[in-house]
Design a protein around this motif. Structure first.
Motif, PDB file in Angstrom:
ATOM      1  N   GLY A 118      45.012  -2.870  50.967  1.00  0.00           N
ATOM      2  CA  GLY A 118      45.850  -3.846  51.671  1.00  0.00           C
ATOM      3  C   GLY A 118      47.256  -3.861  52.600  1.00  0.00           C
ATOM      4  N   GLU A 119      46.791  -1.781  52.595  1.00  0.00           N
ATOM      5  CA  GLU A 119      47.503  -1.652  53.319  1.00  0.00           C
ATOM      6  C   GLU A 119      47.423  -0.986  54.751  1.00  0.00           C
ATOM      7  OE1 GLU A 119      50.970  -0.828  53.408  1.00  0.00           O
ATOM      8  OE2 GLU A 119      51.026  -2.157  51.970  1.00  0.00           O
ATOM      9  N   ASP A 241      49.846 -12.965  54.723  1.00  0.00           N
ATOM     10  CA  ASP A 241      49.117 -12.037  53.709  1.00  0.00           C
ATOM     11  C   ASP A 241      48.329 -10.943  54.824  1.00  0.00           C
ATOM     12  OD1 ASP A 241      50.964 -13.432  51.967  1.00  0.00           O
ATOM     13  OD2 ASP A 241      48.883 -14.964  52.584  1.00  0.00           O
ATOM     14  N   SER A 244      50.615  -5.656  56.047  1.00  0.00           N
ATOM     15  CA  SER A 244      51.071  -4.716  55.293  1.00  0.00           C
ATOM     16  C   SER A 244      52.945  -4.433  54.801  1.00  0.00           C
ATOM     17  CB  SER A 244      50.259  -2.889  55.687  1.00  0.00           C
ATOM     18  OG  SER A 244      51.523  -2.770  56.997  1.00  0.00           O
ATOM     19  N   LYS A 272      53.399  -7.734  47.626  1.00  0.00           N
ATOM     20  CA  LYS A 272      52.509  -6.764  48.498  1.00  0.00           C
ATOM     21  C   LYS A 272      52.777  -5.523  47.021  1.00  0.00           C
ATOM     22  CE  LYS A 272      50.085  -7.843  51.640  1.00  0.00           C
ATOM     23  NZ  LYS A 272      48.700  -6.930  52.256  1.00  0.00           N
TER      24      LYS A 272
END
Length: 356
Positions: A118-119, A241, A244, A272
């Protein structure tokens, strides 16, 4: 006990990876159907479409990670229970607390994987995918670290970014003649999109470049006609979405300084933050829905219920995001409530099992 720990974690991890791959295949199938309508536009070929789908895989993997942890954990633990392995493990002296510790290790592994995807992987890959698709379809668009570059007749245009209300910022335009000699340089702080497709440039500095001298001038507002589709600029509209946590935090501060709405980005920020925690929580939910006694024939029912629960969690985050914007729920609560509710439910079910 270390051997048992590794065995349980390995079984659950393998099943979680299998579940993730199955969901990714399903997502890719639907995306192929969705993208077929754009194939053939400009330079967007079948090969470009496959490249676009491949670049979006990290983003889908990030979204599906908690669901894969839940379903993979459910399948693995149900198999252990069906083979009486779970009963033997408990009979050998392993308490429920120690078993939950093993499940926490399994959840932590996928929580760290969620952070990594995700990052770093998903934001970069998704941004490149959108840029590549827009460039292939339009045939005259290119992007880089300095924003969006467009070639419009005798003008070269650079737009730094586009805010959520479609306001363009930091625009630079260079004009040349038929001999590709620079004739004018223009810079504007912001620009608004007019109904007729033109741009309304604000706080403009322009320099007319002649054969012997350069004439500078400043104007409050200039209407600039353009012929390309304004939808091309959507590549600059940052999607929450696809960002990060650090980028979201920076962008929220940027929007606040420009007096723009930030609620959608704040919800995405808290989601997140909580998403890796959700991957860990799903490991506990998997244990809560695992039948401890297979003699009652409820294994299939519990497994089905757990899968439905995972799907409910997957869509709950989006639902809370929409309701937050509609009814003014604080973004912090909208971001953490789905994970918190499922965590409390898992603890309640586990304690209920232990009292039996």
């Amino acid at each position: 006990m270390k051997l048992i720990n590794r065995y349980i974690i390995r079984q659950m991890a393998v099943m979680a990876v299998y579940a993730l791959l199955a969901f990714l295949a399903l997502y890719s199938f639907f995306e192929v159907i969705n993208e077929m309508g754009d194939v053939g536009k400009g330079g967007y070929t079948g090969g470009k479409m496959l490249q676009y789908l491949a670049l979006n895989i990290p983003a889908h993997a990030y979204e599906l990670m908690p669901l894969a942890v839940l379903i993979g954990g459910l399948i693995a633990l149900s198999q252990l229970a069906a083979g009486s392995e779970l009963t033997v493990i408990k009979a050998s002296g392993m308490s429920t607390r120690k078993l939950l510790g093993i499940l926490s290790q399994f959840g932590l592994i996928f929580a760290l994987a969620t952070v990594a995807v995700g990052e770093w992987a998903a934001p970069k890959a998704s941004r490149y995918a959108e840029n590549m698709k827009s460039s292939a379809i339009s045939g005259k668009i290119s992007t880089g670290s300095s924003g969006l570059w467009l070639k419009e007749q005798n003008h070269i245009i650079n737009v730094r970014e586009m805010l959520p209300d479609h306001t363009l910022t930091d625009i630079k335009i260079w004009s040349h003649n038929e001999h590709y000699q620079l004739t004018e340089a223009l810079a504007a702080e912001t620009a608004a999109l007019n109904a007729d497709g033109s741009w309304q440039l604000n706080k403009v500095s322009r320099s007319a470049i002649g054969a012997e001298q350069i004439t500078a001038a400043r104007e409050d507002s200039v209407r600039w006609p353009v012929s390309f589709d304004a939808a091309l600029l959507d590549v600059l509209l940052v999607k929450p979405d696809q960002m990060s946590v650090s980028a979201l935090w920076t962008y929220i501060r940027h929007l606040e300084s420009n007096k723009q709405q930030t609620q959608a980005y704040q919800i995405a920020f808290w989601r997140k933050i909580m998403y890796p925690v959700a991957a860990w929580v799903m490991a506990l939910v998997a244990f809560a829905f695992t039948p401890q006694n297979t003699r009652h024939g409820n294994m299939g029912l519990k497994l089905f219920g757990g899968i439905c629960l995972g799907l409910a969690f997957h869509f709950a985050g989006r639902l809370f995001g929409f309701t937050s914007q509609l009814y003014g729920i604080p973004p912090f609560l909208a971001g953490i409530l789905p994970t918190l509710i499922f965590a409390l439910w898992a603890v309640y079910l586990i304690r209920k099992q232990e009292k039996r």
